[in-house]
Every structure is written in C-alpha cells, then in structure tokens.
Design a protein around this motif. Structure first.
Motif, PDB file in Angstrom:
ATOM      1  N   GLY A 268      52.558 -26.405  33.070  1.00 48.30           N
ATOM      2  CA  GLY A 268      53.091 -25.330  32.248  1.00 48.30           C
ATOM      3  C   GLY A 268      52.000 -24.551  31.535  1.00 48.30           C
ATOM      4  O   GLY A 268      52.137 -23.347  31.276  1.00 48.30           O
ATOM      5  N   GLN A 269      50.899 -25.235  31.209  1.00 49.07           N
ATOM      6  CA  GLN A 269      49.780 -24.601  30.530  1.00 49.07           C
ATOM      7  C   GLN A 269      48.687 -24.152  31.508  1.00 49.07           C
ATOM      8  O   GLN A 269      47.785 -23.418  31.141  1.00 49.07           O
ATOM      9  N   ARG A 270      48.790 -24.681  32.771  1.00 47.51           N
ATOM     10  CA  ARG A 270      47.771 -24.428  33.797  1.00 47.51           C
ATOM     11  C   ARG A 270      46.372 -24.748  33.265  1.00 47.51           C
ATOM     12  O   ARG A 270      45.420 -23.983  33.434  1.00 47.51           O
ATOM     13  N   ARG A 271      46.293 -25.895  32.638  1.00 50.50           N
ATOM     14  CA  ARG A 271      44.987 -26.302  32.111  1.00 50.50           C
ATOM     15  C   ARG A 271      44.870 -27.818  32.115  1.00 50.50           C
ATOM     16  O   ARG A 271      45.867 -28.550  32.138  1.00 50.50           O
ATOM     17  N   VAL A 272      43.627 -28.277  32.109  1.00 44.36           N
ATOM     18  CA  VAL A 272      43.310 -29.701  32.005  1.00 44.36           C
ATOM     19  C   VAL A 272      42.921 -30.001  30.568  1.00 44.36           C
ATOM     20  O   VAL A 272      42.103 -29.289  29.978  1.00 44.36           O
ATOM     21  N   ARG A 273      43.525 -31.022  30.017  1.00 48.89           N
ATOM     22  CA  ARG A 273      43.177 -31.453  28.664  1.00 48.89           C
ATOM     23  C   ARG A 273      42.543 -32.827  28.709  1.00 48.89           C
ATOM     24  O   ARG A 273      42.972 -33.703  29.463  1.00 48.89           O
ATOM     25  N   ARG A 274      41.521 -33.012  27.893  1.00 45.39           N
ATOM     26  CA  ARG A 274      40.928 -34.339  27.742  1.00 45.39           C
ATOM     27  C   ARG A 274      41.764 -35.123  26.736  1.00 45.39           C
ATOM     28  O   ARG A 274      42.116 -34.607  25.674  1.00 45.39           O
ATOM     29  N   MET A 275      42.089 -36.387  27.099  1.00 46.85           N
ATOM     30  CA  MET A 275      42.933 -37.234  26.245  1.00 46.85           C
ATOM     31  C   MET A 275      42.053 -38.345  25.684  1.00 46.85           C
ATOM     32  O   MET A 275      41.918 -39.417  26.300  1.00 46.85           O
ATOM     33  N   PRO A 276      41.420 -38.152  24.539  1.00 49.14           N
ATOM     34  CA  PRO A 276      40.395 -39.093  24.067  1.00 49.14           C
ATOM     35  C   PRO A 276      40.916 -40.459  23.658  1.00 49.14           C
ATOM     36  O   PRO A 276      40.149 -41.413  23.596  1.00 49.14           O
ATOM     37  N   THR A 277      42.196 -40.583  23.356  1.00 50.01           N
ATOM     38  CA  THR A 277      42.720 -41.892  22.906  1.00 50.01           C
ATOM     39  C   THR A 277      43.865 -42.365  23.795  1.00 50.01           C
ATOM     40  O   THR A 277      44.705 -43.142  23.355  1.00 50.01           O
ATOM     41  N   TYR A 278      43.901 -41.938  25.033  1.00 47.97           N
ATOM     42  CA  TYR A 278      44.969 -42.311  25.961  1.00 47.97           C
ATOM     43  C   TYR A 278      44.556 -43.596  26.677  1.00 47.97           C
ATOM     44  O   TYR A 278      44.121 -43.589  27.837  1.00 47.97           O
ATOM     45  N   SER A 279      44.689 -44.722  25.967  1.00 50.56           N
ATOM     46  CA  SER A 279      44.253 -46.014  26.502  1.00 50.56           C
ATOM     47  C   SER A 279      44.914 -47.124  25.684  1.00 50.56           C
ATOM     48  O   SER A 279      45.719 -46.871  24.788  1.00 50.56           O
ATOM     49  N   HIS A 280      44.584 -48.368  26.004  1.00 53.69           N
ATOM     50  CA  HIS A 280      45.096 -49.530  25.294  1.00 53.69           C
ATOM     51  C   HIS A 280      46.630 -49.497  25.228  1.00 53.69           C
ATOM     52  O   HIS A 280      47.281 -49.421  26.267  1.00 53.69           O
ATOM     53  N   ASP A 281      47.195 -49.513  24.019  1.00 48.81           N
ATOM     54  CA  ASP A 281      48.654 -49.559  23.902  1.00 48.81           C
ATOM     55  C   ASP A 281      49.283 -48.179  23.702  1.00 48.81           C
ATOM     56  O   ASP A 281      50.416 -48.070  23.232  1.00 48.81           O
ATOM     57  N   SER A 282      48.571 -47.133  24.083  1.00 46.02           N
ATOM     58  CA  SER A 282      49.171 -45.798  24.039  1.00 46.02           C
ATOM     59  C   SER A 282      50.347 -45.737  25.016  1.00 46.02           C
ATOM     60  O   SER A 282      50.216 -46.163  26.172  1.00 46.02           O
ATOM     61  N   PRO A 283      51.491 -45.229  24.594  1.00 45.55           N
ATOM     62  CA  PRO A 283      52.629 -45.110  25.522  1.00 45.55           C
ATOM     63  C   PRO A 283      52.331 -44.129  26.638  1.00 45.55           C
ATOM     64  O   PRO A 283      51.746 -43.058  26.406  1.00 45.55           O
ATOM     65  N   GLN A 284      52.727 -44.477  27.856  1.00 43.43           N
ATOM     66  CA  GLN A 284      52.556 -43.566  28.975  1.00 43.43           C
ATOM     67  C   GLN A 284      53.534 -42.401  28.838  1.00 43.43           C
ATOM     68  O   GLN A 284      54.696 -42.583  28.457  1.00 43.43           O
ATOM     69  N   ILE A 285      53.064 -41.216  29.144  1.00 44.36           N
ATOM     70  CA  ILE A 285      53.872 -40.010  29.015  1.00 44.36           C
ATOM     71  C   ILE A 285      55.080 -40.085  29.946  1.00 44.36           C
ATOM     72  O   ILE A 285      54.961 -40.423  31.121  1.00 44.36           O
ATOM     73  N   GLY A 286      56.243 -39.794  29.394  1.00 49.46           N
ATOM     74  CA  GLY A 286      57.462 -39.701  30.185  1.00 49.46           C
ATOM     75  C   GLY A 286      58.210 -40.996  30.391  1.00 49.46           C
ATOM     76  O   GLY A 286      59.218 -41.020  31.107  1.00 49.46           O
ATOM     77  N   MET A 287      57.781 -42.093  29.761  1.00 49.98           N
ATOM     78  CA  MET A 287      58.391 -43.398  30.020  1.00 49.98           C
ATOM     79  C   MET A 287      59.183 -43.952  28.827  1.00 49.98           C
ATOM     80  O   MET A 287      59.459 -45.146  28.750  1.00 49.98           O
ATOM     81  N   GLU A 288      59.526 -43.100  27.886  1.00 57.36           N
ATOM     82  CA  GLU A 288      60.377 -43.459  26.745  1.00 57.36           C
ATOM     83  C   GLU A 288      59.875 -44.700  25.998  1.00 57.36           C
ATOM     84  O   GLU A 288      60.651 -45.567  25.606  1.00 57.36           O
ATOM     85  N   ASN A 289      58.569 -44.778  25.819  1.00 56.13           N
ATOM     86  CA  ASN A 289      57.925 -45.860  25.060  1.00 56.13           C
ATOM     87  C   ASN A 289      58.159 -47.246  25.663  1.00 56.13           C
ATOM     88  O   ASN A 289      58.055 -48.261  24.967  1.00 56.13           O
ATOM     89  N   GLN A 290      58.438 -47.298  26.950  1.00 57.90           N
ATOM     90  CA  GLN A 290      58.656 -48.581  27.612  1.00 57.90           C
ATOM     91  C   GLN A 290      57.400 -49.127  28.273  1.00 57.90           C
ATOM     92  O   GLN A 290      57.385 -50.281  28.692  1.00 57.90           O
ATOM     93  N   TYR A 291      56.341 -48.344  28.345  1.00 59.01           N
ATOM     94  CA  TYR A 291      55.208 -48.706  29.202  1.00 59.01           C
ATOM     95  C   TYR A 291      53.931 -48.158  28.599  1.00 59.01           C
ATOM     96  O   TYR A 291      53.817 -46.952  28.342  1.00 59.01           O
TER      97      TYR A 291
END
Length: 466
Positions: A268-291
């Motif tokens: 939707g943004q047509r861009r790449v974003r760096r996710m600096p804290t997307y690791s460890h127990d961060s919830p995966q996007i789109g999984m309703e905090n299950q994963y």
C-alpha cells in the motif's frame, strides 16, 4: 561408563550432566579422553545403545528412502516403516499413566482439548549424520567456542555440531541451531494457519512462498569465522489473505547480535521499512497475537534473553517421523480441525531427548519468562517446547514435525503446531498440507535465492514491485 549412563538420584531419567562434563572438560582444550568419549557415542553425541527395555532401538544411521523416490513424491510413501501401526493411544483417560514420559504441555492438551489423542508408534531412529558433518563435529571437540557474552557462537568448524559433549544449555542450543540442514530450504507455497477464536469458524490462512538460506551449510569443512556472522537469511512473500497479499519481508538472523535485521515491504505504501525491533517475542503481523517471532520451528532467534540450564537427558514420547505436516496432497480441512491436528497426521514415538530449561535473565523481559525445550538426541532438532507465563502457568505447547530428510541424510523440523492452552487456539505453520507442492531441502547453493544479495532491502523492493 558412558557419560549419559549416569542418572540422578531422583531416578527421573535426568543425567548429572553439568557436573560430569565439567570434570571431563575442566575448561581446557580437548584431550584424547574427550575424543574417546565421543567415539563411544554416535557422531552427533547420542547414545548408540538401545534402551534397557529395548523400546528405543540402537542407532544404526540414516534410513534411505525406498526405491523410486524423487522430489515431488510424498516422502512418507517412500519411508521404510510406512506400514507401522500404533502400539497404543493416549487420551485424557490414560494421560496420567504416561505422565512421566510427557511434557507439561502435552498433559494439558490431552486433558483440556476434547477428543485429542496421541497415537504412539514403534520407535525408529532414522536420523543420520553425513560423513563431513561427523568429521567437523569431531574437530569441534575442544575448539568450538561460545563468545564472552555467554550466549553467541564465536567459533566452530561447519557444518557440524559445535558441542557434541555439551557442558551447558547454551552449548546444547547451539547444536540445535547449527544442525546440518543443507544450505537452504525452499517452499513454493506454505500456509501459516491460525485456528478460529472460541465460538467462531473463521480461520487465518496466510499463503506464502519462503526461502531459508544457511551460508554455513555448504559442504566441506570451514571455519565459522571465515563467514559473515550470519546464522541464516529468510524471505517471505505473502499471496493471501487480502490483508497480507503483496507484503514481503527479508530477515537476517545473526550469530552474534541479539536483534535480527528485518526489512518489510508494504504494498500500500510501495516502500520497504526497516523493522528494528521485530524479533524475540514481537507478535507476527496479521496473526492476532497468536504467534511471535521466536516461536517458528519450535524455537527461532537469539539466545540472549534467557539463562539456559541443561537439565539432562530423558526418555519421552515425542513427535517423530512425523510426515503428516508434509502431506501436500491432503486437504487442509481433513488435517486441521478447529481444535487440533488430526491424529492421522501426527505420529509419536518414545525417544531420548535433551531437556533444557530457559529462564528469562534479570533485567530482561519476555512474554514467556520460563520455557522448557526438548532436543532430539540423534539430530539435536528441537522437537517440543513448553512456554509458561509470568504466573508460572502453562501458556503454550509447540510440537515439531520431525522427519528424516532424504536430501541431507539428517532429520529436521520445519512444520510445527503450537497450542495456546489459555485461549484455546492453535497455529499450524511451515507445512505443505493442501498446497500441492513439497518443501525442498537444498544442498548446493544454486540460484539467486542462495546468495546474501537476495535478502537486502534493495532487492526486496525490486522483487516486490514487479
């Protein structure tokens, strides 16, 4: 007497491993006695002999597929023991009878999920070790090193197990993380599925293509320090559902950094974003905090937030030779019920496992501050993990679909199921059920996806905007 034959006085099958290995190693370089100790074990450091009652057989090495196998055919159809029948089943009424061979998570799932059962089959030790992996593992005795931070891997000869005679939990975990898997794993299509909320029938089904690249898996004998400090690279490209379609990400997991490097493409943004804290127990996007990010393949990510205690070795009933997660010709609805994976697509066996307790470090935080992980003695693959919440209550059970991999001659875990005991939902991930195409383990780095340049932010943008 073999090191693993020493049992604790409590008699629950745990070895007095930490004390004995400290006496053997003493913090010094390998001696002839250390190498002699390994010679009494399998090349990966497992007990060769059968269990005293014969229920666990002696180790004889990898089991080759039956004649006629080639990639694209169902793996289970070409397995030597495909005609095995269950020895017995475990359900809520019999769970206590087998409690000493089950994890806390298994017991909870058996007792809380109506209709859930475990079919237990004859134990088949099908996990081999290629000759070059065995040779490198032997070279690692006394030379592989954990870094001064106490959790990252500094040096080893690869591909091979760094610590076939582990002195602590961190060393055991590095055996799991550095197990030989070839140079990569490629899915043309896989599904990350999250079961419905209670009272609903609506699933999350995220279709994606995935490629995992493991530079240190190249055949031969190489110093870990001759590579960039990367454990693996991984690419995901989502095609469904509509909320995720077109999103893609490239992750670099490091050997010596707590945070991975993640680039995420948002169409939707047509861009790449760096996710600096997307690791460890961060919830995966789109999984309703299950994963979370560190839950795939039973355990994924850096070891920095926990103290890892090597409890010892124990006989347990675990998922093993579990081809059901790779039945790409089956219908998804026939395998994944609203509450659990069908017993016909889960296989359990009695095996010896390494038991490791993880406790969150002082000053650190994690959504599961206490964990117990179980590593298969023959392959070091993580076959099962229990997560506990901040009140000490069981929160989740993860089970890996451990299979012998014909391409590599070892065993591996990719497909997995995770039961959220508190919320009554489960995740079924990295499987091929209903996709029509098998996963491929790659042993030669052919093609652009098995180069570091494929996983950069510039390339992610280029391939995502096509």
């Amino acid at each position: 007497m073999p090191l693993h034959a020493h049992l604790c006085p409590a008699g629950r099958g745990f070895t007095r491993l930490a004390l004995l290995t400290a006496l053997l190693w003493g913090g010094h370089l390998a001696t002839a006695a250390d190498l002699s100790q390994l010679d009494k074990l399998t090349p990966s450091g497992a007990t060769k002999e059968a269990s005293s009652d014969g229920a666990i057989p002696a180790w004889e090495g990898a089991v080759a597929p039956l004649p006629g196998y080639e990639w694209g055919k169902l793996r289970r159809d070409h397995w030597r023991f495909k005609d095995d029948k269950p020895l017995y089943s475990i359900d809520a009424t019999t769970a206590d009878k087998y409690a000493d061979k089950l994890s806390a998570g298994q017991l909870a799932v058996l007792k809380q999920i109506k209709g859930y059962r475990m079919d237990v089959y004859p134990s088949r030790r099908t996990c081999g070790v290629p000759d070059f992996v065995a040779a490198n593992t032997r070279k690692n005795i006394g030379t592989a090193k954990v870094a001064a931070d106490g959790w990252s891997l500094k040096e080893a000869t690869v591909p091979g197990y760094p610590f076939a005679l582990p002195a602590n939990g961190v060393e055991a975990m590095w055996n799991a993380k550095m197990r030989y898997r070839g140079v990569g794993i490629d899915y043309k299509k896989t599904v990350t599925a999250v079961s419905p909320r209670r009272g609903s029938t609506e699933w999350i089904r995220a279709d994606s293509e995935q490629t995992l690249f493991i530079p240190t898996g190249a055949k031969g004998s190489h110093a870990l320090s001759s590579y960039p400090p990367v454990e693996f690279y991984v690419y995901f490209g989502y095609s469904a559902p509509a909320a995720l379609a077109g999103q893609a990400l490239a992750i670099t997991q490091y050997l010596n950094q707590a945070e991975n490097e993640t680039f995420y493409y948002f169409p939707g943004q047509r861009r790449v974003r760096r996710m600096p804290t997307y690791s460890h127990d961060s919830p995966q996007i789109g999984m309703e905090n299950q994963y979370t990010l560190d839950e795939p393949n039973v355990f994924n990510g850096a070891l920095d937030r926990f103290d890892w205690k090597l409890v010892g070795k124990k006989e347990m009933i675990i998922p093993y030779n579990n081809f059901g997660g790779h039945d790409f010709k089956a219908k998804f609805e026939d395998v994944a019920g609203n509450d659990f994976i069908a017993p016909s697509h889960r296989r359990y066996e009695l095996h010896r496992v390494w038991v490791i307790e993880a406790t969150v470090k002082a000053g650190m935080r994690h959504s599961a501050p206490k964990r117990t992980i179980y590593l298969d003695e023959d392959s070091w693959a993580p076959v099962m993990m229990d997560d506990f919440d901040g009140q000490g209550k069981l929160a989740k059970l993860r089970e890996g679909f451990t299979i012998p991999v014909y391409e590599t001659g070892t065993c591996d875990v990719m497909a997995m199921v995770q039961y959220n005991v508190a919320e009554g939902r489960y995740v079924f991930d990295t499987h091929t059920v209903g996709t029509g195409a098998d996963v491929r383990w790659v042993t030669e780095p052919n093609g652009p996806r098995f180069k570091a340049a494929f996983f950069t932010n510039d390339n992610l943008r280029a391939i995502s905007e096509r």
